[in-house]
Design a protein around this motif. Structure first.
Motif, PDB file in Angstrom:
ATOM      1  N   ASN A   1     -10.647  12.813  14.233  1.00 36.92           N
ATOM      2  CA  ASN A   1     -10.663  12.232  12.883  1.00 36.92           C
ATOM      3  C   ASN A   1     -10.059  13.169  11.826  1.00 36.92           C
ATOM      4  N   TRP A   2      -8.877  13.686  12.138  1.00 42.60           N
ATOM      5  CA  TRP A   2      -8.230  14.569  11.169  1.00 42.60           C
ATOM      6  C   TRP A   2      -7.568  13.769  10.053  1.00 42.60           C
ATOM      7  N   LYS A   3      -7.247  14.432   8.965  1.00 45.39           N
ATOM      8  CA  LYS A   3      -6.597  13.803   7.815  1.00 45.39           C
ATOM      9  C   LYS A   3      -5.161  13.438   8.161  1.00 45.39           C
ATOM     10  N   VAL A   4      -4.780  12.194   7.854  1.00 45.50           N
ATOM     11  CA  VAL A   4      -3.435  11.709   8.134  1.00 45.50           C
ATOM     12  C   VAL A   4      -2.725  11.423   6.812  1.00 45.50           C
ATOM     13  N   PRO A   5      -1.499  11.901   6.617  1.00 43.94           N
ATOM     14  CA  PRO A   5      -0.767  11.647   5.372  1.00 43.94           C
ATOM     15  C   PRO A   5      -0.623  10.156   5.095  1.00 43.94           C
ATOM     16  N   HIS A   6      -0.781   9.786   3.841  1.00 38.74           N
ATOM     17  CA  HIS A   6      -0.592   8.419   3.351  1.00 38.74           C
ATOM     18  C   HIS A   6      -1.680   7.450   3.821  1.00 38.74           C
ATOM     19  N   VAL A   7      -2.757   7.979   4.376  1.00 39.07           N
ATOM     20  CA  VAL A   7      -3.914   7.156   4.736  1.00 39.07           C
ATOM     21  C   VAL A   7      -5.124   7.730   4.003  1.00 39.07           C
ATOM     22  N   ASP A   8      -5.647   6.962   3.044  1.00 39.42           N
ATOM     23  CA  ASP A   8      -6.765   7.429   2.226  1.00 39.42           C
ATOM     24  C   ASP A   8      -8.051   6.696   2.589  1.00 39.42           C
ATOM     25  N   LEU A   9      -9.183   7.372   2.406  1.00 37.65           N
ATOM     26  CA  LEU A   9     -10.500   6.795   2.624  1.00 37.65           C
ATOM     27  C   LEU A   9     -11.289   6.839   1.323  1.00 37.65           C
ATOM     28  N   ALA A  10     -12.091   5.803   1.085  1.00 40.61           N
ATOM     29  CA  ALA A  10     -12.926   5.767  -0.123  1.00 40.61           C
ATOM     30  C   ALA A  10     -14.088   4.812   0.120  1.00 40.61           C
ATOM     31  N   PHE A  11     -15.149   4.965  -0.664  1.00 37.44           N
ATOM     32  CA  PHE A  11     -16.245   4.007  -0.658  1.00 37.44           C
ATOM     33  C   PHE A  11     -16.060   3.046  -1.822  1.00 37.44           C
ATOM     34  N   SER A  12     -16.330   1.753  -1.582  1.00 37.27           N
ATOM     35  CA  SER A  12     -16.110   0.755  -2.620  1.00 37.27           C
ATOM     36  C   SER A  12     -16.957  -0.486  -2.348  1.00 37.27           C
ATOM     37  N   THR A  13     -17.290  -1.209  -3.400  1.00 39.80           N
ATOM     38  CA  THR A  13     -17.983  -2.493  -3.263  1.00 39.80           C
ATOM     39  C   THR A  13     -17.085  -3.677  -3.612  1.00 39.80           C
ATOM     40  N   TRP A  14     -15.823  -3.392  -4.024  1.00 44.33           N
ATOM     41  CA  TRP A  14     -14.941  -4.493  -4.440  1.00 44.33           C
ATOM     42  C   TRP A  14     -13.479  -4.088  -4.334  1.00 44.33           C
ATOM     43  N   PHE A  15     -12.645  -5.018  -3.833  1.00 45.05           N
ATOM     44  CA  PHE A  15     -11.191  -4.837  -3.933  1.00 45.05           C
ATOM     45  C   PHE A  15     -10.513  -6.204  -3.951  1.00 45.05           C
ATOM     46  N   ARG A  16      -9.328  -6.221  -4.511  1.00 47.95           N
ATOM     47  CA  ARG A  16      -8.554  -7.469  -4.621  1.00 47.95           C
ATOM     48  C   ARG A  16      -7.111  -7.194  -4.251  1.00 47.95           C
ATOM     49  N   CYS A  17      -6.530  -8.095  -3.443  1.00 46.51           N
ATOM     50  CA  CYS A  17      -5.155  -7.958  -2.972  1.00 46.51           C
ATOM     51  C   CYS A  17      -4.304  -9.105  -3.498  1.00 46.51           C
ATOM     52  N   THR A  18      -3.141  -8.777  -4.027  1.00 42.91           N
ATOM     53  CA  THR A  18      -2.221  -9.769  -4.579  1.00 42.91           C
ATOM     54  C   THR A  18      -0.804  -9.455  -4.115  1.00 42.91           C
ATOM     55  N   PRO A  19       0.071 -10.458  -4.096  1.00 45.64           N
ATOM     56  CA  PRO A  19       1.447 -10.216  -3.632  1.00 45.64           C
ATOM     57  C   PRO A  19       2.264  -9.457  -4.665  1.00 45.64           C
ATOM     58  N   LEU A  20       3.330  -8.807  -4.209  1.00 44.83           N
ATOM     59  CA  LEU A  20       4.311  -8.225  -5.115  1.00 44.83           C
ATOM     60  C   LEU A  20       5.024  -9.358  -5.852  1.00 44.83           C
ATOM     61  N   ASP A  21       5.682  -9.034  -6.951  1.00 47.23           N
ATOM     62  CA  ASP A  21       6.329 -10.058  -7.775  1.00 47.23           C
ATOM     63  C   ASP A  21       7.321 -10.902  -6.984  1.00 47.23           C
ATOM     64  N   SER A  22       8.030 -10.298  -6.051  1.00 44.81           N
ATOM     65  CA  SER A  22       9.073 -11.008  -5.295  1.00 44.81           C
ATOM     66  C   SER A  22       8.577 -11.514  -3.942  1.00 44.81           C
ATOM     67  N   GLN A  23       7.273 -11.465  -3.724  1.00 43.00           N
ATOM     68  CA  GLN A  23       6.724 -11.718  -2.399  1.00 43.00           C
ATOM     69  C   GLN A  23       6.053 -13.088  -2.297  1.00 43.00           C
ATOM     70  N   LYS A  24       6.232 -13.752  -1.168  1.00 47.40           N
ATOM     71  CA  LYS A  24       5.516 -14.997  -0.910  1.00 47.40           C
ATOM     72  C   LYS A  24       4.107 -14.662  -0.430  1.00 47.40           C
ATOM     73  N   PRO A  25       3.058 -15.175  -1.099  1.00 48.80           N
ATOM     74  CA  PRO A  25       1.686 -14.808  -0.733  1.00 48.80           C
ATOM     75  C   PRO A  25       1.301 -15.195   0.687  1.00 48.80           C
ATOM     76  N   GLU A  26       1.898 -16.264   1.220  1.00 46.00           N
ATOM     77  CA  GLU A  26       1.541 -16.698   2.572  1.00 46.00           C
ATOM     78  C   GLU A  26       2.083 -15.760   3.650  1.00 46.00           C
ATOM     79  N   GLY A  27       2.847 -14.750   3.247  1.00 48.72           N
ATOM     80  CA  GLY A  27       3.387 -13.795   4.209  1.00 48.72           C
ATOM     81  C   GLY A  27       2.430 -12.675   4.567  1.00 48.72           C
ATOM     82  N   VAL A  28       1.284 -12.577   3.870  1.00 51.29           N
ATOM     83  CA  VAL A  28       0.302 -11.522   4.140  1.00 51.29           C
ATOM     84  C   VAL A  28      -1.025 -12.170   4.487  1.00 51.29           C
ATOM     85  N   HIS A  29      -1.549 -11.841   5.655  1.00 58.76           N
ATOM     86  CA  HIS A  29      -2.765 -12.469   6.166  1.00 58.76           C
ATOM     87  C   HIS A  29      -3.992 -11.599   5.947  1.00 58.76           C
TER      88      HIS A  29
END
Length: 317
Positions: free
Chosen positions: A257-285
């Motif tokens: 379980n060593w630290k890997v670049p560009h992979v972060d860990l955190a504790f959270s109770t909430w997150f929200r995911c949205t598409p990029l401006d040029s992205q079709k939302p149905e492309g991300v599952h």
């Protein structure tokens, strides 16, 4: 545990006979302990939710989800939506069995049933995921894990036949296929840290984990997550480079379980995911508890309400 209903997926072919034998063994264990126990097979995808609600209305005080994490999730949704104080238990009969592993349950169904007789109900706050379905927004409760991005894409691409043949290892086979294609979609994520501060990132994968122990090749994985914490351990992959994904997989599979670049860990109770401006939302599952759901936008939180989960004693969990 006095009046118990077992809900199981009968599967098909050779698995159907094996599954029936396992259910009969569990019923025998419970009934020999003086428990009034019955079993019912699911009839289609999602039927376990309605069957759980019907069981609770009929006076059952415990429902045992006999299957994998997907079956457990369906039973959970029936339990929470009913508002019942009945308990949820798990008999591991699936390919992944993340929750069963986390609850220290053995793989043999009859052994798991004997151990459940010693477990006690404990109040746990479920997770909630809101996502876009084919006909509009959908809400679903969850227990151990949820993900948006490449892990859900992995489930989307993994054939049912391969899952039946190879179990959880079918996902690793498809993972290496995706790595060879070298294409991961990037999207926006907002999330709150443990102090309540808001962050924004661009990621190819975000996972919210609540399990402490993991099955199979991931048994050495240690994230600091626990069901009783009532939050998620976030894994944020801020990269589309295949080597970073493989690097992290080796890190956790080795147990180091060593630290890997560009992979972060955190504790959270909430997150929200949205598409990029040029992205079709149905492309991300998105997925939760090992089941593929829908697409962006996705919002994940921890509910204030609770449900009762059969768990080991506080000293052993």
């Amino acid at each position: 545990m006095q009046k118990v209903l077992l809900i199981y997926n009968p599967a098909s072919g050779a698995k159907k006979e094996k599954r029936s034998q396992a259910i009969a063994q569990v019923l025998a264990v419970l009934q020999s302990a003086g428990v009034q126990a019955e079993a019912v097979a699911t009839t289609h995808a999602g039927s376990a939710t309605a069957q759980t609600q019907q069981a609770l209305a009929s006076g059952f005080d415990t429902v045992l989800a006999c299957g994998g994490d997907g079956t457990v999730n369906e039973v959970l949704n029936g339990l929470v939506r009913s508002g019942s104080q009945a308990a949820l238990g798990v008999i591991p009969l699936g390919s992944g069995n993340l929750l069963a592993t986390d609850l220290l349950l053995p793989h043999r169904p009859e052994a798991a049933a004997r151990l459940l007789l010693q477990y006690q109900p404990r109040a746990i706050r479920p997770g909630m995921i809101k996502y876009q379905g084919k006909d509009g927004p959908i809400e679903r409760y969850l227990i151990v894990a949820t993900g948006v991005g490449s892990d859900a894409e992995l489930m989307y691409r993994t054939a049912v036949e391969e899952k039946e043949r190879y179990g959880m290892y079918a996902y690793f086979i498809e993972m290496f296929r995706m790595a060879a294609r070298r294409k991961f979609s990037t999207f926006n994520v907002e999330w709150l840290d443990a102090q309540g501060d808001r962050h924004q990132e661009r990621v190819t994968l975000i996972m919210g984990i609540r399990a402490k122990k993991f099955p199979g090749v991931l048994r050495g994985m240690r994230l600091g997550s626990e069901l009783v914490r009532n939050d998620y351990r976030l894994m944020l992959f801020k990269t589309d480079k295949v080597r970073h994904f493989l690097h992290y997989f080796v890190s956790v599979a080795s147990g180091l379980n060593w630290k890997v670049p560009h992979v972060d860990l955190a504790f959270s109770t909430w997150f929200r995911c949205t598409p990029l401006d040029s992205q079709k939302p149905e492309g991300v599952h998105c997925e939760c508890d090992g089941e593929l759901l829908g697409t962006l936008p996705v919002e994940v939180s921890i509910e204030q309400k609770t449900f009762n989960l059969l768990m080991p004693g506080k000293t052993s969990y």
